[in-house]
Design an enzyme around this catalytic site. Sequence first.
Site, PDB file in Angstrom:
ATOM      1  N   TYR A 180      -1.587  27.079   3.844  1.00  0.00           N
ATOM      2  CA  TYR A 180      -2.967  27.055   3.346  1.00  0.00           C
ATOM      3  C   TYR A 180      -3.935  26.750   4.475  1.00  0.00           C
ATOM      4  O   TYR A 180      -3.689  25.861   5.300  1.00  0.00           O
ATOM      5  CB  TYR A 180      -3.125  25.972   2.283  1.00  0.00           C
ATOM      6  CG  TYR A 180      -2.408  26.260   0.994  1.00  0.00           C
ATOM      7  CD1 TYR A 180      -2.724  27.372   0.211  1.00  0.00           C
ATOM      8  CD2 TYR A 180      -1.418  25.399   0.542  1.00  0.00           C
ATOM      9  CE1 TYR A 180      -2.073  27.613  -0.985  1.00  0.00           C
ATOM     10  CE2 TYR A 180      -0.755  25.635  -0.658  1.00  0.00           C
ATOM     11  CZ  TYR A 180      -1.083  26.746  -1.420  1.00  0.00           C
ATOM     12  OH  TYR A 180      -0.435  26.973  -2.596  1.00  0.00           O
TER      13      TYR A 180
ATOM     14  N   LYS B 108       4.496  -6.910  -4.517  1.00  0.00           N
ATOM     15  CA  LYS B 108       3.480  -6.194  -5.300  1.00  0.00           C
ATOM     16  C   LYS B 108       3.623  -4.687  -5.058  1.00  0.00           C
ATOM     17  O   LYS B 108       4.338  -4.259  -4.136  1.00  0.00           O
ATOM     18  CB  LYS B 108       2.092  -6.689  -4.908  1.00  0.00           C
ATOM     19  CG  LYS B 108       1.726  -6.393  -3.473  1.00  0.00           C
ATOM     20  CD  LYS B 108       0.496  -7.197  -3.045  1.00  0.00           C
ATOM     21  CE  LYS B 108       0.124  -6.871  -1.623  1.00  0.00           C
ATOM     22  NZ  LYS B 108      -0.875  -7.808  -1.075  1.00  0.00           N
TER      23      LYS B 108
ATOM     24  N   ARG C  45     -13.112 -12.090  -0.698  1.00  0.00           N
ATOM     25  CA  ARG C  45     -12.578 -11.216  -1.729  1.00  0.00           C
ATOM     26  C   ARG C  45     -12.269 -12.099  -2.944  1.00  0.00           C
ATOM     27  O   ARG C  45     -13.034 -12.120  -3.885  1.00  0.00           O
ATOM     28  CB  ARG C  45     -11.334 -10.484  -1.200  1.00  0.00           C
ATOM     29  CG  ARG C  45     -11.055  -9.176  -1.884  1.00  0.00           C
ATOM     30  CD  ARG C  45      -9.901  -8.443  -1.219  1.00  0.00           C
ATOM     31  NE  ARG C  45      -8.703  -9.290  -1.063  1.00  0.00           N
ATOM     32  CZ  ARG C  45      -7.544  -8.836  -0.624  1.00  0.00           C
ATOM     33  NH1 ARG C  45      -7.396  -7.567  -0.285  1.00  0.00           N
ATOM     34  NH2 ARG C  45      -6.504  -9.640  -0.509  1.00  0.00           N
TER      35      ARG C  45
ATOM     36  N   MET D  77       1.658  20.844  -1.714  1.00  0.00           N
ATOM     37  CA  MET D  77       2.074  19.928  -2.780  1.00  0.00           C
ATOM     38  C   MET D  77       3.580  19.633  -2.724  1.00  0.00           C
ATOM     39  O   MET D  77       4.004  18.485  -2.866  1.00  0.00           O
ATOM     40  CB  MET D  77       1.711  20.521  -4.143  1.00  0.00           C
ATOM     41  CG  MET D  77       1.961  19.587  -5.299  1.00  0.00           C
ATOM     42  SD  MET D  77       1.600  20.338  -6.894  1.00  0.00           S
ATOM     43  CE  MET D  77      -0.176  20.353  -6.895  1.00  0.00           C
TER      44      MET D  77
HETATM   45  C1  LIG Z   1      -0.244  -8.463   0.011  1.00  0.00           C
HETATM   46  C2  LIG Z   1      -0.396  -9.900   0.219  1.00  0.00           C
HETATM   47  C3  LIG Z   1       0.399 -10.587   1.153  1.00  0.00           C
HETATM   48  C4  LIG Z   1       1.366  -9.874   2.077  1.00  0.00           C
HETATM   49  O1  LIG Z   1       0.645  -9.248   3.099  1.00  0.00           O
HETATM   50  P1  LIG Z   1       1.388  -8.431   4.277  1.00  0.00           P
HETATM   51  O2  LIG Z   1       0.288  -8.039   5.187  1.00  0.00           O
HETATM   52  O3  LIG Z   1       2.011  -7.243   3.617  1.00  0.00           O
HETATM   53  O4  LIG Z   1       2.380  -9.345   4.847  1.00  0.00           O
HETATM   54  C5  LIG Z   1       0.269 -11.956   1.234  1.00  0.00           C
HETATM   55  N1  LIG Z   1      -0.612 -12.628   0.462  1.00  0.00           N
HETATM   56  C6  LIG Z   1      -1.401 -12.006  -0.435  1.00  0.00           C
HETATM   57  C7  LIG Z   1      -2.355 -12.808  -1.245  1.00  0.00           C
HETATM   58  C8  LIG Z   1      -1.335 -10.629  -0.578  1.00  0.00           C
HETATM   59  O5  LIG Z   1      -2.130 -10.027  -1.454  1.00  0.00           O
END
Ligand SMILES: *Cc1c(COP(=O)(O)O)cnc(C)c1O
Length: 375
Positions: A265, A36, A141, A320
């Site tokens: 800055y 992801k 969640r 930046m």
């Molecule tokens: C992001 C995610 C993972 C991987 O988690 P890590 O901590 O990066 O290993 C696994 N399962 C789900 C549902 C996730 O959203």
Amino acid sequence: MMHRPIQATILTQNLCQNLHLAKNMCPDSSSWAVIKANAYGHTIAGALKGFSESEGLALLDLEHAGLARKLGWQKKILLLEGIFSKRDLDEVLRLHCDHVIHHEEQITNLLSWFQQQSITNQVGFLEHCPIWLKLNSGMNRLGFKSAAYGVAFEVLKNLGCKVHHLTHFANADDDSKFPSVHSQWDIFTKATQFFDGLKSAANSAAILHHPLTHADFIRPGIMLYGASPSGIYRDIASLGLKAGMNLRSEIIAIQELQAGDQVGYGAQFTATNNTKIAVIACGYADGYPRHAPNGTPVWIGNVNNILDGGFAPTAGRVSMDMMTVDVSHLPYANVGSPVELWGELLPIDDVAEAAKTVGYELMCALAPRVSVKIV
Ligand SMILES: *Cc1c(COP(=O)(O)O)cnc(C)c1O
């Protein structure tokens, strides 16, 4: 054409080795390599090359699933949040995706979509688009509570779907927190005990710390990219995980300061002695954290030889397009000297820790303007 010297290099051999390491820790499990967020900033193309030996890839958006298919990925793809609207199911079918169902609404959409399909599509969907029903085992969640889980399972089974089981841990990197992995695993085991189907629960932290939860499919993310789920490098230092990305640039200017002179800055750094400041072509618009305080480490020197270079502390606020580093102790540091912001010489976790964040956030924030080379 002028090119800023900043570049990210994706190290696919390291990604591959990290996957092997994860798989070796879980010899009885298949893997969803989690890609992801553009493979945590490592690009889908880089991830495909690095994770070619994974049984599946897990991600969120159908666009990236489509890209993976276009680039030739023929094995499984899992949509970790499932569909966001009914019409997503057309693509789920076309791309042959496994998909998570975590909410009542997704079932309603599925039933209604299914009813509108041709027999060919219905058969294709049941065959090629297995469902991973998500249990909310305490993270609160996504997912069905235990009481509603069985009903959801039966509805999908009655339709003819292949249904598997999935949950996610809130605290797999910290046993002192509640809900603990053990309590969540217990709830998951109980809620699924009378149903057939495969099980998947373990993220990186659970892979490393909780072998009982490895189950049928592990879901490693951060560890595949060479960073620690806890955000602390020493927690993974002994494992042999390797950086998935080098973020490197060069020194583009040197300033000689006298005691009392300030840098950048907000005058966040004041020299107490004669000080040599290196200006580096990397700023927050490249994804480097603006809130990194003075003292955040940077590697300066020969990026191919750890003995031929040294660490230097940032000095002054990250801007930046540039950042400034105190290189008073590095006589060889000069315009054109190579710099590593994070990577094989400087663990991303060490930068993240100094900046009070985690490797996850830094890698995902790599900005589109940084050119990426996949090797
Ligand atoms: C992001 C995610 C993972 C991987 O988690 P890590 O901590 O990066 O290993 C696994 N399962 C789900 C549902 C996730 O959203």
